[in-house]
Scaffold this active site. Structure first.
Site, PDB file in Angstrom:
ATOM      1  N   ASP A  74      -3.530 -10.916 -67.986  1.00 42.29           N
ATOM      2  CA  ASP A  74      -2.320 -11.404 -67.328  1.00 42.29           C
ATOM      3  C   ASP A  74      -2.655 -12.438 -66.262  1.00 42.29           C
ATOM      4  O   ASP A  74      -3.758 -12.441 -65.691  1.00 42.29           O
ATOM      5  CB  ASP A  74      -1.515 -10.252 -66.733  1.00 42.29           C
ATOM      6  CG  ASP A  74      -2.282  -9.431 -65.704  1.00 42.29           C
ATOM      7  OD1 ASP A  74      -3.488  -9.174 -65.928  1.00 42.29           O
ATOM      8  OD2 ASP A  74      -1.693  -9.043 -64.677  1.00 42.29           O
ATOM      9  N   GLU A 139      -3.307  -6.582 -63.880  1.00 44.77           N
ATOM     10  CA  GLU A 139      -4.118  -6.750 -62.670  1.00 44.77           C
ATOM     11  C   GLU A 139      -3.374  -7.562 -61.624  1.00 44.77           C
ATOM     12  O   GLU A 139      -3.469  -7.283 -60.428  1.00 44.77           O
ATOM     13  CB  GLU A 139      -5.446  -7.438 -63.014  1.00 44.77           C
ATOM     14  CG  GLU A 139      -6.505  -7.305 -61.920  1.00 44.77           C
ATOM     15  CD  GLU A 139      -6.439  -8.383 -60.843  1.00 44.77           C
ATOM     16  OE1 GLU A 139      -7.078  -8.217 -59.792  1.00 44.77           O
ATOM     17  OE2 GLU A 139      -5.740  -9.406 -61.052  1.00 44.77           O
TER      18      GLU A 139
END
Length: 382
Positions: A74, A139
């Site tokens: 991400d 994250e």
């Protein structure tokens, strides 16, 4: 007829990952692309979705020691597109730099992990120990259903990690100049100071929480929490948000809200920091409500097998000696270290991460591949 692709495998994979707009917690096929490559070289893959978050755990080998690459697919949102000189999800190379959201944080790192394993397995098909991947798409977001949940799953299933290399962009000026061997803990507070609302012309009929809080805040800011130690800087206290008032110029506010954060080292404990903050608030006679949030505890990987292997790989490939530090924010390494693993972070230069026109040096993409491959050779070559 199309000729051979002039790009290196690592650069080509980095660009393919950037093209997938995986704004947290979306993955947009990044993990599927990595998994396909890993399965081809003998990895066993276990997909571990939790909530809206995609994760996977992949292993090649059955024995100890277990060396794990950890990272995230991400990325943070690009922000207003008019601020970018180019499409953030269309990788472009200009003047030796690869541009695109995630170029540095951390799709070049993911690509280098995969291609380093491909090269290492070709040269050492019977390598010792186990190579693992722990990859998440959570994250940059809340970090609840990502690495934290995978680590809980690993612990519940008796899985272990001995050495973990997190591919976060750790370098500061040139590739390999800085390696993170730990991170500070992060403790946040959400404070409400209660007062009594009133007219500014009649302060004796009110209780201004701004005035009440000011001396306590001054003490919190000025306090020397500790001196740090050989590996960590001293603990710091910072206010991130402070609000009060109705918007009217003639009204004393009835409450003040503050958000603050303490970044702390192994010299401190959460309980000791909480007690110190609340003692100051009480001593200044505040009526308050306070909620605490722990983002992560401090961890440290002192010089040893993993740190020596990584430092040796950097010297072998780049001819420099890295600085070993614990500076910066937090990373998912904070969830992995409690498993008993040695954890370090090594990645590309972090100067443009989370910024408009994020970029990475094209040459560093292949150099990072070489560093990861050489680390594997130092640790697991048969």
């Amino acid at each position: 007829m199309t000729g051979p692709d002039p790009r290196s495998p690592t650069l080509a994979l980095t660009e393919a990952l950037i093209e997938r707009p995986s704004v947290s917690p979306e993955d947009r096929g990044c993990q599927a692309l990595m998994i396909e490559r890993l399965v081809e070289i003998g990895f066993h893959v276990e997909r571990l979705p939790f909530g809206a978050v995609e994760n996977f755990w992949a292993t090649r080998g059955r024995d100890a020691p277990v060396f794990c690459f950890a990272g995230h697919t991400d990325v943070v949102p690009p922000g207003p597109l008019e601020g970018w000189r180019r499409d953030p999800f269309r990788p472009v190379i200009e003047d030796g730099m690869l541009y695109g959201r995630g170029a540095a944080d951390m799709k070049s790192g993911l690509a280098a992990m995969v291609t380093a394993c491909e090269a290492f397995v070709r040269a050492h098909p019977d390598h010792r120990g186990t190579i693992a991947f722990l990859i998440t798409s959570d994250e940059e977001g809340p970090s609840v259903d990502g690495t934290r949940r995978v680590v809980e799953w690993l612990a519940a299933h008796g899985r272990r990690i001995d050495w973990c290399l997190v591919g976060e962009p750790s370098s500061e000026t040139v590739l390999g100049d800085v390696v993170k061997i730990g991170r500070r803990g992060s403790l946040s507070g959400r404070l409400t100071v209660h007062g009594v609302q009133g007219h500014v012309a009649y302060p004796e009929r009110a209780d201004n929480p701004v005035h009440r809080f000011a001396p306590a805040l001054a003490e919190l800011v000025a306090r020397r929490w500790d001196l740090g130690n050989a590996h960590f800087q001293p603990t710091t206290f910072q206010v991130s948000n402070l609000t009060a008032g109705t918007g009217a110029p003639n009204v004393i506010p009835g409450e003040l809200k503050a958000r603050f954060n303490l970044r702390f080292s192994t010299e401190q404990t959460v309980a000791r920091l909480q007690a110190a903050v609340e003692e100051i608030l009480r001593r200044h006679g505040l009526r308050y409500s306070l909620d605490w949030f722990i983002s992560g505890l401090p961890f440290l990987t002192p010089p040893g097998v993993l740190a020596d292997a990584v430092a040796g790989a950097i010297h072998d490939e780049l001819g420099i000696r890295p600085q070993m530090t614990t500076g910066g924010g937090t990373s998912d390494g904070r969830f992995i270290a409690p498993l008993g693993a040695q954890v370090i972070e090594l990645g590309v230069v972090n100067a443009t991460i989370h910024k408009v026109d994020e970029c990475v040096r094209v040459a560093d993409v292949d150099r990072l591949h070489a560093l990861y491959r050489r680390t594997l050779e130092r640790l697991l070559a048969a």
